[in-house]
Design a protein around this motif. Structure first.
Motif, PDB file in Angstrom:
ATOM      1  N   UNK A 228      60.770  49.573  46.844  1.00  0.00           N
ATOM      2  CA  UNK A 228      61.913  49.554  47.770  1.00  0.00           C
ATOM      3  C   UNK A 228      62.768  48.301  47.644  1.00  0.00           C
ATOM      4  N   UNK A 229      62.268  47.287  46.948  1.00  0.00           N
ATOM      5  CA  UNK A 229      62.990  46.009  46.881  1.00  0.00           C
ATOM      6  C   UNK A 229      64.404  46.125  46.294  1.00  0.00           C
ATOM      7  N   UNK A 230      64.635  46.921  45.251  1.00  0.00           N
ATOM      8  CA  UNK A 230      66.022  47.025  44.756  1.00  0.00           C
ATOM      9  C   UNK A 230      67.008  47.491  45.822  1.00  0.00           C
ATOM     10  N   UNK A 231      66.576  48.378  46.700  1.00  0.00           N
ATOM     11  CA  UNK A 231      67.453  48.806  47.796  1.00  0.00           C
ATOM     12  C   UNK A 231      67.636  47.686  48.815  1.00  0.00           C
ATOM     13  N   UNK A 232      66.552  46.983  49.122  1.00  0.00           N
ATOM     14  CA  UNK A 232      66.643  45.883  50.079  1.00  0.00           C
ATOM     15  C   UNK A 232      67.526  44.755  49.547  1.00  0.00           C
ATOM     16  N   UNK A 233      67.550  44.593  48.233  1.00  0.00           N
ATOM     17  CA  UNK A 233      68.374  43.542  47.636  1.00  0.00           C
ATOM     18  C   UNK A 233      69.869  43.772  47.861  1.00  0.00           C
ATOM     19  N   UNK A 234      70.256  45.020  48.094  1.00  0.00           N
ATOM     20  CA  UNK A 234      71.669  45.303  48.333  1.00  0.00           C
ATOM     21  C   UNK A 234      72.140  44.610  49.608  1.00  0.00           C
ATOM     22  N   UNK A 235      71.244  44.487  50.592  1.00  0.00           N
ATOM     23  CA  UNK A 235      71.596  43.820  51.851  1.00  0.00           C
ATOM     24  C   UNK A 235      71.114  42.380  51.874  1.00  0.00           C
ATOM     25  N   UNK A 236      69.941  42.150  51.238  1.00  0.00           N
ATOM     26  CA  UNK A 236      69.345  40.803  51.232  1.00  0.00           C
ATOM     27  C   UNK A 236      69.124  40.367  49.782  1.00  0.00           C
ATOM     28  N   UNK A 237      70.169  39.885  49.127  1.00  0.00           N
ATOM     29  CA  UNK A 237      70.067  39.573  47.682  1.00  0.00           C
ATOM     30  C   UNK A 237      69.028  38.509  47.359  1.00  0.00           C
ATOM     31  N   UNK A 238      68.657  37.683  48.325  1.00  0.00           N
ATOM     32  CA  UNK A 238      67.693  36.603  48.069  1.00  0.00           C
ATOM     33  C   UNK A 238      66.282  36.937  48.565  1.00  0.00           C
ATOM     34  N   UNK A 239      65.988  38.192  48.705  1.00  0.00           N
ATOM     35  CA  UNK A 239      64.674  38.589  49.214  1.00  0.00           C
ATOM     36  C   UNK A 239      63.594  38.397  48.152  1.00  0.00           C
ATOM     37  N   UNK A 240      62.391  37.978  48.601  1.00  0.00           N
ATOM     38  CA  UNK A 240      61.228  37.935  47.722  1.00  0.00           C
ATOM     39  C   UNK A 240      60.042  38.552  48.456  1.00  0.00           C
ATOM     40  N   UNK A 241      59.063  38.958  47.678  1.00  0.00           N
ATOM     41  CA  UNK A 241      57.872  39.620  48.236  1.00  0.00           C
ATOM     42  C   UNK A 241      56.631  38.899  47.722  1.00  0.00           C
ATOM     43  N   UNK A 242      55.879  38.288  48.627  1.00  0.00           N
ATOM     44  CA  UNK A 242      54.635  37.598  48.296  1.00  0.00           C
ATOM     45  C   UNK A 242      53.456  38.498  48.662  1.00  0.00           C
ATOM     46  N   UNK A 243      52.573  38.730  47.697  1.00  0.00           N
ATOM     47  CA  UNK A 243      51.395  39.564  47.938  1.00  0.00           C
ATOM     48  C   UNK A 243      50.157  38.714  47.686  1.00  0.00           C
ATOM     49  N   UNK A 244      49.411  38.445  48.740  1.00  0.00           N
ATOM     50  CA  UNK A 244      48.194  37.654  48.629  1.00  0.00           C
ATOM     51  C   UNK A 244      46.958  38.526  48.658  1.00  0.00           C
ATOM     52  N   UNK A 245      45.897  38.063  48.007  1.00  0.00           N
ATOM     53  CA  UNK A 245      44.638  38.785  48.014  1.00  0.00           C
ATOM     54  C   UNK A 245      44.084  38.971  46.619  1.00  0.00           C
ATOM     55  N   UNK A 246      42.773  39.038  46.541  1.00  0.00           N
ATOM     56  CA  UNK A 246      42.122  39.256  45.242  1.00  0.00           C
ATOM     57  C   UNK A 246      42.490  40.622  44.684  1.00  0.00           C
ATOM     58  N   UNK A 247      42.465  40.733  43.361  1.00  0.00           N
ATOM     59  CA  UNK A 247      42.817  41.988  42.715  1.00  0.00           C
ATOM     60  C   UNK A 247      41.850  42.273  41.575  1.00  0.00           C
ATOM     61  N   UNK A 248      41.691  43.567  41.262  1.00  0.00           N
ATOM     62  CA  UNK A 248      40.937  43.902  40.055  1.00  0.00           C
ATOM     63  C   UNK A 248      41.913  43.966  38.882  1.00  0.00           C
ATOM     64  N   UNK A 249      41.371  43.911  37.676  1.00  0.00           N
ATOM     65  CA  UNK A 249      42.215  43.811  36.478  1.00  0.00           C
ATOM     66  C   UNK A 249      43.153  45.005  36.336  1.00  0.00           C
ATOM     67  N   UNK A 250      42.629  46.206  36.608  1.00  0.00           N
ATOM     68  CA  UNK A 250      43.451  47.403  36.420  1.00  0.00           C
ATOM     69  C   UNK A 250      44.629  47.427  37.391  1.00  0.00           C
ATOM     70  N   UNK A 251      44.382  47.036  38.629  1.00  0.00           N
ATOM     71  CA  UNK A 251      45.469  47.042  39.613  1.00  0.00           C
ATOM     72  C   UNK A 251      46.484  45.946  39.315  1.00  0.00           C
ATOM     73  N   UNK A 252      46.005  44.814  38.865  1.00  0.00           N
ATOM     74  CA  UNK A 252      46.909  43.721  38.482  1.00  0.00           C
ATOM     75  C   UNK A 252      47.844  44.170  37.356  1.00  0.00           C
TER      76      UNK A 252
END
Length: 302
Positions: A228-252
């Motif tokens: 959804x970020x490309x759509x959100x960028x139309x209104x908030x061009x400086x938006x970023x998304x931080x995702x915290x938490x451990x991950x497995x290799x396949x999901x990464x």
């Protein structure tokens, strides 16, 4: 974890009430269930003296206790020794008045305990996904014999009723809570250190999600937020998304491929494990905390 006044039967008791708490892991790993287990232990430890409770907790994968949550003499870790764990758990359970079981994966041991001591009060915590899919007939029998099932949400309660025909009055809603040591901020000024780390300026809008990233738990919806970020960028061009938490290799790899395909390598940052001492600062940094969960209600502990 434990809220409200104790029930009269517990609060007015004169004899010592023996309570056994059984779990897979509490301190040697990080995750939602481990956080819930810590809150359980802290709450039980806090009420044990005033309510004349003799408490023992047993965890299969742990080695030793974090004494901020529970006294070491109330905790036993078995370092993955399944035979020793099983024998000790049965020993303690047969002397107990109440057994609290933190995971359905302990059902083989619980089945034996229920057979030997059928009138024992048993409470099973249902955290979510582990009871949504079809359980074995063995596990269903254990659930149905429990004194009560503590479901994390109405959604999970509905799944237990729908999938296994467990009576509604046998299931209590038992929501997750903040960690007892969660650092509630007094100052909501974003951390200058984190702003520099993530190249955030005054115009940046920050979304933040904290979750375990696993190929088996893609219902958490963080990939939908990325999409959804490309759509959100139309209104908030400086938006970023931080995702915290451990991950497995396949999901990464899956998420990085999605991020690359959408051209969002500067907007989405996979942070990995965030130390407890930095968690509050990350929450404060965000304009919006996002947990877009598919087909269920929010059940994630903070």
């Amino acid at each position: 974890m434990l809220t409200g006044s104790p029930s009269p039967s517990i609060a007015n008791q004169t004899k010592t009430l023996e309570v056994v708490f059984l779990g897979l892991c509490c301190f040697s790993q990080t995750g939602g269930i481990e956080k819930v287990n810590r809150a359980w232990l802290k709450a039980l430890q806090n009420i044990s003296s005033s309510l004349n409770i003799k408490l023992i907790s047993c965890f299969l994968l742990d080695d030793q206790a974090n004494t901020s949550y529970i006294n070491s003499n109330n905790f036993k870790g078995f370092k993955s020794n399944k035979i020793n764990y099983t024998l000790q758990v049965i020993y303690y359970a047969l002397k107990a008045d109440i057994v609290i079981v933190s995971h359905i994966h302990l059902s083989p041991i619980l089945f034996l305990i229920q057979k030997i001591k059928p009138k024992l009060k048993v409470y099973i915590h249902a955290h979510g996904i582990e009871v949504w899919e079809q359980l074995s007939s063995f596990q269903i029998k254990v659930l149905k014999k429990a004194s009560s099932i503590l479901a994390v949400s109405q959604f999970t309660k509905s799944k237990l009723i729908q999938n296994y025909h467990i009576p509604s009055n046998q299931i209590e809603i038992w929501p997750n809570c903040l960690d007892p040591y969660f650092d509630i901020p007094k100052d909501f000024t974003p951390s200058a250190t984190l702003k520099k780390r993530y190249a955030i300026d005054e115009e940046t809008k920050v979304l933040f999600t904290l979750a375990r990233l696993s190929t088996t738990e893609q219902y958490k919806g963080y990939d939908d937020v990325i999409a959804a970020l490309p759509l959100l960028q139309l209104k908030y061009p400086n938006i970023i998304y931080l995702i915290g938490g451990k991950y497995d290799d396949a999901e990464f790899l899956r998420l990085n491929q999605l991020i690359t395909n959408l051209g969002l390598s500067k907007q989405v940052k996979l942070l990995g494990y965030i130390p407890n001492e930095e968690l509050t600062a990350h929450y404060v940094l965000a304009n919006v905390y996002v947990m877009l969960v598919r087909e269920r209600d929010l059940e994630s502990p903070l």
